[in-house]
Design an enzyme around this catalytic site. Structure first.
Site, PDB file in Angstrom:
ATOM      1  N   ILE B 135       0.854  -1.195   0.000  1.00 14.98           N
ATOM      2  CA  ILE B 135       0.000   0.000   0.000  1.00 14.98           C
ATOM      3  C   ILE B 135       0.889   1.243   0.000  1.00 14.98           C
ATOM      4  CG2 ILE B 135      -1.840   1.225   1.202  1.00 14.98           C
ATOM      5  CD1 ILE B 135      -2.476  -1.363   2.683  1.00 14.98           C
ATOM      6  N   LYS B 204       5.078   0.012  13.234  1.00 12.04           N
ATOM      7  CA  LYS B 204       4.498   0.641  12.046  1.00 12.04           C
ATOM      8  C   LYS B 204       3.741   1.919  12.391  1.00 12.04           C
ATOM      9  CE  LYS B 204       4.151  -3.774   9.571  1.00 12.04           C
ATOM     10  NZ  LYS B 204       3.307  -4.980   9.444  1.00 12.04           N
TER      11      LYS B 204
END
Lengths: 429, 429
Positions: B135, B204
């Site tokens: 992504i 993340k």
């Protein structure tokens, strides 16, 4: 190096672009090291430029002034339509200026003429805002996905049509009534043909299909069907079949190398990712080799979302002008520049709390007393009797409250002698 | 200018990166004008490098050979872990090499040390693959959204946890059983703590929060809670409340300028956009000033999706090395380079067809005969009597068939004397 920007067109998107630039120019200077300046604005009449002139901007009603101003390196075209923008952009590119536009009709219709002029003059012609408004799908296709071959696209790229179809599903009503309502709310133009007959979607899909295929896809040669003629009966039947109806721009790369590009309404299973993209939202669903399926959803139109895409393009060019491709600015990522973190105690949330208690008189009173003492407002409560010897599961949800308060309440309940196991807490998102 | 790439680490993502580069290097040369070459591969043992050596690659087990090779301008680190990659990347940056990594643990833990070295040496350290696999959310935040201030993020950034939670909702089963199943299927590690205790998600989210805030967000200071302890009872209760449970990375910019960054399970309304992001999919939902809400969904891990993000970064750097920020290659967008479009007749689809007919004996037979003659295979049929004088609405869905055939069938039915109005056709997406 100081970089000059000129903007032609001060309508909705144009004035939004000026607003965002005015707001973000200090950030571009301090965080990105880019010295960007608005050096000229152009609109059709003095009446339109007056509010900008009052804020100190140099304004004109003669676009050529900006196009031939050597202090302007980036020209932004936000007028719309075909003929004048075509002339302006050609001239600007030929004069060695980089150009940013939100004009999908122009790119779809005259891109094949304009991009070669840009290439010849070694300048950029960027158009992120032309498809999907603020959704960064163009840059993703041009840069992030270069390691993939895009096999298919399904796009909801016209907010007006998506609003109308969504309304027909959610609130009933036939096409004409819903269109009239959309016009009243400003989601559809007085002359809606550009949207509801899918011309706008066709422009956008043609641009996406061109990028995906590496070939010029001419929208005039595509199958294009709008949403007129879809009735409530179709909506009801679609629903009975577990489907919704969406106007989709479709791109497929065929096995034999040919390109399937078209725009028309589609029945989609209700559990399809695009089926929940409702109202004026846009979405682009890509299938690419290596990557697999990817979906990007967001505001497809509107003053500031579209303007934010324009500004993203301006900055992309400014970066190249300033540094010839210098590193992305990651200098902020240093321990001596640490964020001031919100302490856990100050987090505010709604909470789901599950308590397992002995099923005895007074337990509920004890819990609610603990909540009261912690100052927590209960949103709902459910008690379930367990088959296990005399245990009860009691579930509370809370209104928004501080984490420290809810932790205090949990600790108090866990200390109760009727508590069988520690509470389970989950936060509402 | 020829650009040399060296890759350290030939495991899943490393071998995927070599595969994609081998496949796409001709495209980079012909379409992007970039001459990219793999100039060296490194793994721990000769056994690991052997298959690559057999394909003609120069291989080594000594990373320093690549780091100090002047013919390599871009070093790709795909080993994972902390200590060796930290040493290698520092050395490569100090030697003036650009670096690409997928190592979120390293960026989250040692980014604050490495980014300044990159800045000092005027080279890029890119990490698109570190968050959300394929992504393109990092580039979107770094480039497309510079005109916006990101106010909040909700991310599903760990496929293992999302798979486990999805299974608990869809197939029942308690955490331990579902985890065991996920391990059997390869969606969870033998030692699952990095995933299920949300350490990976914390890395993340810290990276996203840093980019969003322009500040260094230290994951070691964040609230981090994994998904252990969520039971079927929680799943059932969530469902009764119309909710699902997702492990979310959360970022909020507080009114007072502080940053709220944390990772924990959340109850989400079933109609929330993130609630339908199921299985191993990842998703990042952003709210930004000017732009509003945007969602990006796709493969969050896996060999080729992650490798495709690595390759995107390699190309981004190669573009800068080659040209100092030349225009994006839009030369394909020319009328004399037109796509070979699939003709409308050859489109294949499933179709929804609604006929309005006089309600008379033999009508159904006549329609089905028309379908048979056009060679169309019917998937389903529903007939509804209308209250209007003797009219029937008959709806067919078809299996996939050619548009020309379905048009022939429609024309034949419309010609029947019992046809009251022209058929309505909608394609299945």
């Amino acid at each position: 190096m100081s970089i000059g920007v000129g903007i032609i067109g001060l309508g909705t998107v144009g004035s939004g672009t000026v607003e965002i630039l005015e707001e973000r120019i200090p950030f571009f200077a301090s965080e990105l090291g880019l010295d960007i300046e608005i050096r000229g604005l152009c609109a059709k009449s003095d009446a339109e430029t007056a509010p900008f002139a009052a804020r100190g901007h140099r304004c004109t009603t003669n676009a050529d002034e900006l196009i031939h101003d050597p202090s302007i390196q980036i020209l932004v075209e936000l007028v719309g339509g075909y003929d004048l923008p075509r002339k302006w952009i050609s001239a600007a590119l030929a004069a060695g200026k980089h150009v940013v536009t939100a004009n999908k009709a122009l790119i779809a219709k005259h891109g094949a003429e304009l991009f070669p002029i840009a290439a010849e003059n070694k300048v950029d012609l960027l158009f992120e805002a032309a498809v999907g408004g603020g959704i960064p799908v163009i840059r993703a296709m041009q840069e992030s996905l270069v390691g993939c071959e895009i096999r298919s696209i399904r796009g909801i790229v016209n907010g007006t049509c998506n609003y109308i179809l969504t309304s027909m599903f959610k609130d009933g009503g036939d096409f004409d009534a819903v269109l009239a309502e959309a016009q009243k709310l400003g989601y559809a133009e007085a002359n809606p043909t550009f949207d509801v007959d899918a011309i706008d979607s066709a422009h956008k899909l043609a641009i996406l299909a061109s990028l995906a295929s590496g070939k010029f896809v001419d929208f005039r040669k595509m199958l294009v069907e709008g949403i007129r003629g879809i009735g409530q009966i179709d909506v009801r039947m679609a629903r009975e079949m577990g489907c919704t109806i969406k106007l989709l721009g479709i791109f497929n790369r065929c096995e034999d190398g040919r390109i399937d590009a078209r725009v028309h309404p589609c029945l989609l299973p209700e559990n399809h990712l695009l089926s929940s993209v409702d109202g004026v939202l846009n979405a682009v669903h890509l299938e690419a080799t290596n990557l697999g399926p990817t979906l990007m959803t967001g505001a497809g139109a509107g003053k500031l979302p579209t303007a934010s895409a324009v500004v993203g393009d301006v900055v992309a060019i400014a970066r190249k002008l300033a540094s010839g491709g210098a590193p992305l600015p990651m200098g902020f990522f240093r321990e001596d520049n640490a964020a001031d973190l919100l302490p856990r105690d100050e987090i505010r949330n709604g909470y789901y709390l599950r308590f397992t208690m002995r099923d005895r008189a007074g337990v509920l009173a004890a819990i609610t007393q603990a909540f009261k003492e912690a100052g927590i407002s209960v949103a709902s409560m459910i008690q379930k009797h367990s088959t296990k010897g005399g245990e009860a599961t009691i579930i509370f949800t809370t209104h928004k409250c501080a984490e420290s308060d809810v932790q205090a309440a949990i600790a108090a309940v866990d200390r109760l002698e009727d508590s069988v196991e520690p509470a389970k807490m989950i936060r509402f998102g």
